[in-house]
Write a protein that holds these residues in place. Structure first.
Motif, PDB file in Angstrom:
ATOM      1  N   ASN A 154       0.854  -1.194   0.000  1.00 31.99           N
ATOM      2  CA  ASN A 154       0.000   0.000   0.000  1.00 31.99           C
ATOM      3  C   ASN A 154       0.886   1.237   0.000  1.00 31.99           C
ATOM      4  O   ASN A 154       1.616   1.498   0.957  1.00 31.99           O
ATOM      5  CB  ASN A 154      -0.912  -0.003   1.226  1.00 31.99           C
ATOM      6  CG  ASN A 154      -1.973   1.083   1.155  1.00 31.99           C
ATOM      7  OD1 ASN A 154      -1.761   2.139   0.573  1.00 31.99           O
ATOM      8  ND2 ASN A 154      -3.122   0.815   1.751  1.00 31.99           N
ATOM      9  N   PHE A 179       0.258  -0.441  -5.001  1.00 32.67           N
ATOM     10  CA  PHE A 179      -1.061   0.041  -5.394  1.00 32.67           C
ATOM     11  C   PHE A 179      -1.457   1.221  -4.518  1.00 32.67           C
ATOM     12  O   PHE A 179      -0.958   1.394  -3.403  1.00 32.67           O
ATOM     13  CB  PHE A 179      -2.112  -1.076  -5.266  1.00 32.67           C
ATOM     14  CG  PHE A 179      -2.495  -1.410  -3.850  1.00 32.67           C
ATOM     15  CD1 PHE A 179      -3.600  -0.823  -3.246  1.00 32.67           C
ATOM     16  CD2 PHE A 179      -1.737  -2.310  -3.109  1.00 32.67           C
ATOM     17  CE1 PHE A 179      -3.952  -1.131  -1.944  1.00 32.67           C
ATOM     18  CE2 PHE A 179      -2.085  -2.627  -1.807  1.00 32.67           C
ATOM     19  CZ  PHE A 179      -3.190  -2.028  -1.218  1.00 32.67           C
ATOM     20  N   PRO A 187      -3.219  -3.922  -9.034  1.00 35.98           N
ATOM     21  CA  PRO A 187      -1.775  -3.647  -9.025  1.00 35.98           C
ATOM     22  C   PRO A 187      -1.102  -4.209 -10.275  1.00 35.98           C
ATOM     23  O   PRO A 187      -1.432  -5.299 -10.749  1.00 35.98           O
ATOM     24  CB  PRO A 187      -1.293  -4.369  -7.761  1.00 35.98           C
ATOM     25  CG  PRO A 187      -2.489  -4.469  -6.892  1.00 35.98           C
ATOM     26  CD  PRO A 187      -3.661  -4.617  -7.810  1.00 35.98           C
ATOM     27  N   GLN A 192      -2.132   2.053 -12.174  1.00 40.88           N
ATOM     28  CA  GLN A 192      -1.490   1.928 -10.869  1.00 40.88           C
ATOM     29  C   GLN A 192       0.001   2.231 -10.952  1.00 40.88           C
ATOM     30  O   GLN A 192       0.544   2.973 -10.125  1.00 40.88           O
ATOM     31  CB  GLN A 192      -1.711   0.511 -10.317  1.00 40.88           C
ATOM     32  CG  GLN A 192      -3.099   0.233  -9.801  1.00 40.88           C
ATOM     33  CD  GLN A 192      -3.354   0.865  -8.431  1.00 40.88           C
ATOM     34  OE1 GLN A 192      -2.529   1.608  -7.903  1.00 40.88           O
ATOM     35  NE2 GLN A 192      -4.513   0.573  -7.866  1.00 40.88           N
ATOM     36  N   CYS A 196       1.605   5.404  -9.050  1.00 40.35           N
ATOM     37  CA  CYS A 196       2.545   5.091  -7.969  1.00 40.35           C
ATOM     38  C   CYS A 196       3.912   5.704  -8.244  1.00 40.35           C
ATOM     39  O   CYS A 196       4.564   6.247  -7.345  1.00 40.35           O
ATOM     40  CB  CYS A 196       2.664   3.580  -7.791  1.00 40.35           C
ATOM     41  SG  CYS A 196       1.191   2.779  -7.103  1.00 40.35           S
TER      42      CYS A 196
END
Length: 455
Positions: A154, A179, A187, A192, A196
């Motif tokens: 996370n 993710f 993910p 994502q 990210c």
């Protein structure tokens, strides 16, 4: 607040976004690369951080100071060369490569070296548990200093840990497992990975933390591979090599802080990766004596000159069509050079199978290797060995001429350093370079002269 579209189409090669599916991506011109994915929902405007008027101010170039302490040594001279004299604080580095090639092992060794030198390091793994990391760490040696490990995927929690501890270096292994809760896609998807990476870029630039991102690459071109991220990061490094071979090549594809032509050579051992400071000596070890079809060439990778052995085997074919095989060299280039030999030198090679190999598992495409491939083929065709103390390099044109190559003098000095006594080079290079004592340099203008001088 306007409603966001539920789905959109992304190009898995370059990350181009479109509201509808298209057969060909308008950005990278690749076919059948558009995939449909959910789009992240728009956050309420109340959650957006408010900015104070006058908080953002431009700066003069003269007000910006550069300090040598902004670069950190990784403990590997090969990696420092590829990065451009070390890791830059606040940089975002992408390390790509096939699964199992040794990316995680290399970065774990780098973290160990940085922690031992007094830097704060945070290693975040989304693929392995803490026990798995410890097993790998015990294999590479003793770990000391401020090196901490975190198993989390996370990115929101990861960001809180980074902002709280403020380490000097962070490793994300790998970006495909991370993710964000605000993004509805899975993910590893384009959305994502891109979001990210954008968050990690803000952390690196805002806090001055050097961040390494691991990205997996497969031959099938998986969705959201490193090609999507190359424009976002500062440096792109590719780890190349066969998993069954012991040698690995670390190549810089993009570098905002140094040259993009440098390579680092590593050897995979039981206790981890070991840097190879003199790859020429390793690549030439175990050479056969008085064997036809074996020629030593000198190639350049950035500022480094590498001597390697080019092998060729020419045998009469048992079928109606001759077979051509190239390992480590460009297959089309080998066919082109054999056509030059047939047309310009009148060698009947259409009845013979030809196999060309670069010893040591190296992959080289520099044009300076042309003359060595040509002479290796003719050496095997005539079954006459080339003097093992001879180094050959030069580019061959379609007319059979031998063209000049860059940094010829440096290549000759490298050959002299390793004990070679003769060097065959393009005639144009010989006219421009200074005399080199202790080695005989022969200049050739075309392929016929080169064959006559060597064989």
């Amino acid at each position: 607040m306007a409603k966001a579209k539920a789905t959109a189409f992304f190009c898995k090669e370059c990350g181009y976004e479109s509201s509808k599916w298209m057969g060909q991506c308008p950005a990278c011109r690749q076919w059948n690369t558009m995939v449909e994915e959910p789009v992240s929902k728009t956050l309420p405007s109340a959650k957006a951080p408010s900015r104070v008027k006058g908080q953002v101010q431009p700066a003069l170039l003269s007000d910006i100071s550069l300090d040598e302490q902004d670069r950190m040594s990784t403990g590997f001279g090969e990696l420092d060369r590829v990065l451009g004299s070390g890791v830059v604080a606040g940089s975002l580095v992408l390390v790509g490569g096939d699964p199992g090639i040794g990316k995680s092992t290399l970065l774990l060794q780098v973290c160990r070296n940085l922690a031992a030198s007094g830097k704060g390091v945070l290693y975040i793994s989304g693929e392995e548990s803490l026990k798995q990391i410890k097993l790998r760490a015990n294999r590479i040696g003793t770990v000391s200093g401020d090196l901490r490990f975190l198993c989390e995927t996370n990115l929101g929690d990861i960001r809180e840990v980074i902002e709280e501890r403020k380490p000097d270096v962070v490793v994300i292994d790998s970006i495909q497992t991370m993710f964000m809760e605000e993004i509805t896609s899975a993910p590893g998807s384009v959305s994502q990975v891109r979001e990210c990476t954008n968050v990690l870029m803000q952390i690196a630039k805002g806090l001055g933390i050097a961040i390494f991102i691991v990205g997996h690459v497969t031959k099938e071109g998986v969705v959201a591979g490193p090609r999507v991220l190359e424009h976002m990061v500062d440096t792109v490094l590719y780890f190349e090599g066969e998993r069954t071979a012991s040698y690995r090549i670390l190549r810089g594809v993009k570098n905002r802080f140094g040259s993009t032509n440098e390579i680092g050579v590593f050897e995979m051992l039981e206790e981890g990766l070991s840097e190879v400071e003199n790859p020429s000596e390793f690549l030439l070890s175990g050479r056969p004596e008085d064997a036809s079809g074996a020629v030593v060439a000198c190639l350049m990778e950035g500022t480094r000159s590498i001597l390697l052995e080019v092998q060729a085997l020419v045998t009469e074919t048992n079928f109606g069509m001759a077979r051509r095989t190239a390992a480590g060299a460009d297959f089309n280039r080998v066919n082109l050079l054999m056509a030059v030999l047939e047309k310009r030198c009148r060698y009947d090679l259409g009845r013979f199978d030809a196999y060309v190999n670069i010893a040591g598992g190296m992959k080289m495409n520099e044009p300076a290797m042309d003359l060595a491939i040509v002479l290796a083929i003719i050496s095997s065709y005539k079954d006459k060995p080339v003097d093992p103390a001879t180094v050959i390099f030069g580019e061959v044109g379609l007319a059979g001429e031998v063209r000049a190559v860059s940094m010829a003098e440096q290549r000759v000095y490298e050959a002299k350093k390793l004990g070679f006594t003769t060097c065959v080079i393009p005639k144009l290079c010989l006219e421009k370079m200074k005399p080199v004592e202790g080695i005989r340099v022969i200049g050739v203008a075309n392929v016929r002269e080169a064959i006559g001088a060597v064989l």
